[in-house]
Structures are given as structure tokens and as C-alpha cells.
Design a protein around this motif. Structure first.
Motif, PDB file in Angstrom:
ATOM      1  N   MET B  90     -17.711  26.074 -12.041  1.00 57.25           N
ATOM      2  CA  MET B  90     -16.765  25.347 -12.888  1.00 57.25           C
ATOM      3  C   MET B  90     -17.516  24.530 -13.938  1.00 57.25           C
ATOM      4  O   MET B  90     -17.218  24.595 -15.132  1.00 57.25           O
ATOM      5  CB  MET B  90     -15.919  24.381 -12.049  1.00 57.25           C
ATOM      6  CG  MET B  90     -14.817  25.032 -11.272  1.00 57.25           C
ATOM      7  SD  MET B  90     -13.478  25.534 -12.367  1.00 57.25           S
ATOM      8  CE  MET B  90     -12.402  26.324 -11.200  1.00 57.25           C
ATOM      9  N   TRP B 221     -18.735  32.510 -16.551  1.00 54.95           N
ATOM     10  CA  TRP B 221     -18.349  32.512 -15.138  1.00 54.95           C
ATOM     11  C   TRP B 221     -18.936  33.721 -14.420  1.00 54.95           C
ATOM     12  O   TRP B 221     -19.350  33.635 -13.275  1.00 54.95           O
ATOM     13  CB  TRP B 221     -16.821  32.527 -15.048  1.00 54.95           C
ATOM     14  CG  TRP B 221     -16.303  32.463 -13.654  1.00 54.95           C
ATOM     15  CD1 TRP B 221     -16.058  33.519 -12.828  1.00 54.95           C
ATOM     16  CD2 TRP B 221     -15.971  31.292 -12.903  1.00 54.95           C
ATOM     17  NE1 TRP B 221     -15.587  33.077 -11.616  1.00 54.95           N
ATOM     18  CE2 TRP B 221     -15.519  31.710 -11.641  1.00 54.95           C
ATOM     19  CE3 TRP B 221     -16.005  29.922 -13.195  1.00 54.95           C
ATOM     20  CZ2 TRP B 221     -15.113  30.815 -10.662  1.00 54.95           C
ATOM     21  CZ3 TRP B 221     -15.596  29.040 -12.214  1.00 54.95           C
ATOM     22  CH2 TRP B 221     -15.156  29.485 -10.965  1.00 54.95           C
ATOM     23  N   PRO B 267      -9.714  31.874 -10.787  1.00 51.74           N
ATOM     24  CA  PRO B 267      -9.686  31.095 -12.027  1.00 51.74           C
ATOM     25  C   PRO B 267      -9.609  31.988 -13.259  1.00 51.74           C
ATOM     26  O   PRO B 267      -8.917  31.676 -14.226  1.00 51.74           O
ATOM     27  CB  PRO B 267     -11.014  30.333 -11.996  1.00 51.74           C
ATOM     28  CG  PRO B 267     -11.421  30.302 -10.589  1.00 51.74           C
ATOM     29  CD  PRO B 267     -10.876  31.534  -9.956  1.00 51.74           C
TER      30      PRO B 267
END
Lengths: 321, 290
Positions: B90, B221, B267
Motif C-alpha cells: 500500500m 503494486w 485492491p
């Protein structure tokens, strides 16, 4: 130049009065502003791109094991060693095989999907999303699903379950290089991951083909389907196809994640970056030979890119002059 | 772009395929779609099953009893600190995205819009880096970062990746096409380059920024090679490195591994659902024009 009329439409936020201060003189200076905008980026580019490349070239001429400040100059020995190293040369063969399979299949599949989606009238956004969704998944996650679920070689796993229905025995997909079933695993994983992205590129290009071309072709008696595709769609997609092939080739060259995760602890199926990883960061920590390998790879990819650009007429983006 | 002409074409010439060919079209598309969705289904199925149902000899496509308690298991796993890895991803993903947008957009604007005598040479120096894929230089980059003492730190994970020649190039191309009149108006009103950029150019380019941000976040990510090289200590692992470590563990805990994978994708699926419009637009615009 109708600047006066345009001025009326300037957003209100822009109408604030400037503050007077010591920066006044500098604010008008173009040189100052240029460096203000580009300085941080250029400094970073110098430190984190140019210096590593330069250092790498430097290291490649030294015997550098476990150290990055070597003292023993060895000339071209590292290069000679790498070029006669069976593992490294084998990795180049692996890359060539991989590129020869993955580039045409991805090109064809993503173009095919784009052609399908482009003809849909209902649920077009839905299908586009479905094909595009795997783009969100990482290579590591996809490798995990492929290795542990679909192509699990032991007894369960979707592929072997399906084969079992046809009375075919279990296949050890990854654990055995002969026959090389691992290519099927690697290629399908990458196809699933990247086709959606290139489909979007082809879709955008398809929508840019003027409809008149198809009308004219219909008047000239071209049959819809194969003929229009071959004589209109495909030539109109030339620029996109060239770029897609180039992007695919560069991506194949950098393949690491799925090979590393799917073929953990195997001696086969190692592309160049995996090989370099083990040379430079494995037990040997041989930065000298690792750097020499990186230099060789960089030269190779530059050559291939330039060569391919020449052949396929990649001169369109040259307005930069 | 006025593409009104195809509309004349659509009802008559092109679309006269009839019911049969249109049914065939939908069947082909649906088959392809099912194939593309199977891996997602397997992931969800396995993450909510017991190990017996994943590895059992009578493999069922639909599991019989769903294990909702699997959801928390990756976070209680003593071997891999999955919560930490998610948090690291994150932080790294967000800061990477913010940093890339800031640094590369400013540089792209400077190169596109501010006249400077050496601007062309500098632009070529940026273009040359596009020839050398970042992944190929991971060895020298690691050497540099480790001599800075940045191994196992957020700095080491984030900063070297910020200076993307490609993103800078995309921003430059975009700003070349930005209507000049808007900025000129702002400058007549007394704003310098800096003020005009923040008050006029950026607010009018939010679509483009959103597209680049989405792509950058997804890449950040999902990045694996660089975090693998930099994250030597498990406390610095990103979620991708953590997933990779599951695969090499001695004990294989299937349902936990699949659940962790599913959580790691979540996510991004949210990003996809909410930002897909910008993402598609961005890829179509920037991937290559033409």
C-alpha cells in the motif's frame, strides 16, 4: 489567432493577481523555469539511470565478486566468459524460443478479441471488461494460480482433471523438461495476463478506421469477412501492429516473474534476467560477470529494437525534432 | 473528431449478418470470456475451500462447504507476515504513484512548453533511456542502492523507480497537445509558468493524470523483480514477494495461499471497477497514438 475571444473563456482561478516578491525576476526567466520543472526528474534520471548504467559498464571490466569497488582490471574477460557460458547462452536461446511463441500468439489473440468485441452490439462493455480484467493480476499471482491449481502436476489440478476425463494419464507440467510442457504453462499464463491490454490498443485503432473505406470496398465488390479484413482492416492497423509487436518483444525480453516463480529450482527454462539474477545476486554475487551480462543484453535489445524499427517503418513518432 | 460516416454504414452494409452470424459471434465471445474467467473462479473457489477439497482425488468444480473463516487466516499465519506485506505494498504503491506523477509530469511540461536552448538535447537524453529496459539494469541499480544503504527500506523500494523516461515522454506528448490559449491567458493575467501550471494546466488535465495514475499504481503494486532484489528482510517484503515465498515454503497450506492471493488482487479489482473508464481511455491514448 483569435486570442482576444479565447481570453474571455479563461478560467476564473487564473485571474488572481500576482504576488510581488523576491521571486519576481526569476519567475519570468525561461531558463530558471525550465530547470525548476525538469530539474528533479533529470537529477533522478542521472543518479538512478545513467550512473548505474555507467557503473555497470565499469564493473564489467573488473573482477568484482562480493564487492562493488573492485581493483582487479580484467579487460574483456567477463564478456568472454559470459559469451562462452553455456547457461547464459542457453538463456538467450530460451528467450528466442519464448519470443517466437509469445509474440505472434499474443498479437493474434488480442487482435481476435478486439475484432470480436468491436462487432458486439449488446454487452460490449461487459465483455471488454472481462478480457481486460486479468491485466489487474500480477505475474506472481497468476503463476501461483497456474502452478497450484490449473497445471498442478500431481493428481488434482484442472488440466489433469480434464485430461483424466479422456483417460489420459497425469502430466508433470513443470517438473519435467522432456517433453517441454512447461512452455504451455508459461505461454498460457502470459497470454491470459497481457491479451486484454493489447486488445484495448487494437480496439482503439479499429474505431479509428474510417467507415468510408468499408463502404468503398463494398461498392468495389469486396466480400465482407476475410477479404475486407485482409485488404482494409489489417493494412489500416499497420501502425498499431508494429507498435504492439515492438512492445511485446521488449516485454518478452524482460520476462522474469513467471519463469522465476513457475520454474523455481529448475535448471531448464531460464530466460536471461533469471540467469543474471542467479549470477549477480545468487551465491556467487559476481557483479563483474553479472554486469557484463547486462551490458550484452542491453546491446542486444537496442540492436533488435533499432533493426525492427527500421524494417517495420517505425518512423512515425519522429516529430520530436 | 467527427466520425459520423460509419453510422450510415452500420444498419445496412455491415450489420446484415443475420441472426445466425450474430449468434455465432456471441457464442464465440462467451466461450472466450468463460475461459478468461476460469482462473478467477478457481482462485475464489480454492480460497474458500478446505485443503481436502482442493487436493482431493474426486475434484469437484463447485465446493460443497464454503469456509468463510479462511479469510482471516493469512493474517494469522506465523511464517509470513502477510499484513505487513500488504501494508508495505500500500505504502509503496501509493508513494510510487504520487512521486511518478509529480516528477514526470513537471518534467514533461517543462520539455513540452518552456523554450530553452538545450531542451532538445535534454529530451534526447531522456529518449535514450527508453532503449534500455529498466529491468535489464537491475544489477547495477541494486549495486547503487545497496551502496547508499537503502536495502530493505521504503526509499530503496520507491525512489529508484520514480524517474520513468517513458512516463515523462507520455506527459510531454500530452502537453504538446494541450491548448496553448489557456496558458497564455493565465500568463497574461500575471501567473508565471509555475502558477499557470498548477492553476490552469493541472486542473484541466485531470483525466490524463487519472489514467497515468491508474496504470502506474497497477504496475507499482504488481512489481516483483525490484522488490525481490531490495526486500531481503521479510519485514520489507511487498505482497508479491510474500506470495512468491509461499510457493517455495516447505509446508504448502493450499487454502491459505489462495486466500492470500485473492486478497492481494482485491485492491486492484477495486481500482479497476472505479477507474476503468480512465484506464481504458489512457491506454488507448498513450499506449500508442494512431
Amino acid at each position: 489567432m483569435s486570442t482576444t475571444t479565447k481570453l474571455d473563456h479563461a478560467p476564473p482561478a487564473a485571474a488572481k493577481a500576482p504576488k510581488a516578491g523576491p521571486w519576481r525576476g526569476l519567475r519570468g526567466s525561461r531558463t530558471f523555469n525550465f530547470w525548476l520543472f525538469t530539474g528533479p526528474f533529470l537529477a533522478g534520471l542521472l543518479i538512478f539511470v545513467y550512473i548505474p548504467i555507467g557503473w555497470s559498464i565499469y564493473l564489467s571490466f573488473f573482477e568484482a565478486r562480493f564487492t562493488v569497488t573492485p581493483e582487479k582490471f580484467v579487460g574483456f574477460d567477463n564478456f568472454r566468459e559470459m559469451l562462452s557460458n553455456d547457461d547464459f547462452m542457453g538463456s538467450l536461446v530460451t528467450f528466442t524460443v519464448f519470443a517466437a511463441i509469445i509474440v505472434p500468439t499474443t498479437w493474434a489473440l488480442s487482435l481476435g478479441l478486439a475484432l470480436l468485441v468491436n462487432r458486439l452490439r449488446f454487452m460490449r462493455a461487459f465483455f471488454r471488461s472481462v478480457f481486460f480484467l486479468p491485466t489487474a493480476v500480477s505475474y506472481v499471482a497468476a503463476s501461483l494460480i497456474w502452478k497450484m491449481s490449473i497445471f498442478n502436476g500431481v493428481r488434482f489440478g484442472l488440466a489433469n482433471t480434464v485430461l483424466g476425463v479422456f483417460d489420459v494419464g497425469n502430466v508433470a507440467w513443470l517438473a519435467n523438461p522432456d517433453p517441454p510442457w512447461y512452455w504451455l504453462v508459461i505461454v498460457t499464463a502470459r497470454l491470459w495476463l497481457q491479451c486484454g491490454f493489447y486488445m484495448i490498443l487494437f480496439l482503439a485503432a479499429l474505431q479509428n478506421i474510417p467507415g468510408e473505406l468499408y463502404e468503398a470496398a463494398a461498392i468495389d465488390g469486396a466480400k465482407r469477412g476475410w477479404q475486407t479484413f485482409w485488404y482494409i482492416t489489417l493494412p489500416q492497423l499497420r501502425a498499431t501492429s508494429t507498435a504492439v509487436i515492438l512492445l511485446l518483444l521488449v516485454a518478452a525480453y524482460q520476462a522474469f516473474d513467471e519463469f522465476f516463480n513457475l520454474l523455481e529450482r529448475t535448471t531448464w527454462g531460464r530466460p536471461p534476467l533469471v540467469e543474471l539474477y542467479y549470477i549477480a545476486l545468487g551465491e556467487e554475487q559476481d557483479y563483474g560477470r553479472g554486469s557484463a551480462g547486462a551490458v550484452i543484453l542491453t546491446l542486444l535489445i537496442c540492436t533488435v529494437t533499432l533493426f525492427q524499427g527500421r524494417i517495420m517503418g517505425f518512423g512515425r513518432g519522429e516529430e520530436a525534432k | 473528431m467527427t466520425t459520423t460516416t460509419p453510422r450510415i454504414d452500420k444498419p445496412r452494409g455491415k450489420r446484415r449478418g443475420g441472426v445466425m452470424s450474430s449468434t455465432g459471434l456471441y457464442i464465440a465471445t462467451s466461450v472466450a470470456a468463460v475461459l478468461f474467467l476460469i482462473p478467477f473462479y478457481l482462485l475464489i473457489r480454492n480460497s474458500l475451500s478446505t485443503d481436502q477439497e482442493i487436493t482431493g482425488s474426486d475434484w469437484q468444480f463447485f465446493p460443497t462447504d464454503i469456509q468463510w473463516s479462511n479469510i482471516t487466516e493469512p493474517f494469522d499465519d506465523p511464517t509470513v507476515d502477510f499484513a505487513r506485506a500488504m501494508w508495505n505494498s500500500m505504502v509503496v504503491g501509493t508513494l510510487h504513484t504520487v512521486g511518478v506523477l509529480l516528477v514526470c509530469s513537471l518534467a514533461g511540461y517543462g520539455l513540452a512548453r518552456i523554450p530553452y536552448k538545450h531542451a532538445n538535447k535534454i529530451f534526447y537524453a531522456v529518449l535514450v533511456t527508453l532503449m534500455v529496459p529498466a529491468a535489464v539494469t537491475f544489477v547495477p541499480s541494486f549495486v547503487l542502492v545497496s551502496s547508499l544503504g537503502w536495502v530493505d527500506t521504503y526509499r530503496g523500494l520507491i525512489i529508484p523507480g520514480l524517474f520513468s523516461g517513458f512516463t515523462c515522454f507520455l506527459f510531454r506528448q500530452y502537453f504538446l497537445g494541450f491548448p496553448k490559449e489557456l496558458e497564455e491567458a493565465a500568463r497574461v493575467d500575471g501567473l508565471g509558468y509555475w502558477g499557470a501550471y498548477w492553476r490552469v494546466v493541472v486542473p484541466n488535465s485531470l483525466n490524463f493524470f487519472a489514467a497515468i495514475a491508474t496504470i502506474t499504481f497497477i504496475n507499482g503494486w504488481n512489481a516483483f523483480l525490484w522488490p525481490l532484489v531490495i526486500g531481503q528482510d521479510p519485514s520489507a517484503w511487498t505482497v508479491q514477494v510474500a506470495l512468491s515465498s509461499y510457493m517455495t515454503n516447505q509446508t504448502v497450506n493450499y487454502h491459505l495461499i489462495f486466500m492470500a492471493t485473492a486478497i492481494s488482487i482485491l485492491p486492484l479489482l477495486f481500482v479497476f471497477l472505479f477507474l476503468q473508464r480512465w484506464l481504458v481511455q489512457g491506454i488507448a491514448q498513450t499506449g500508442i497514438k494512431g
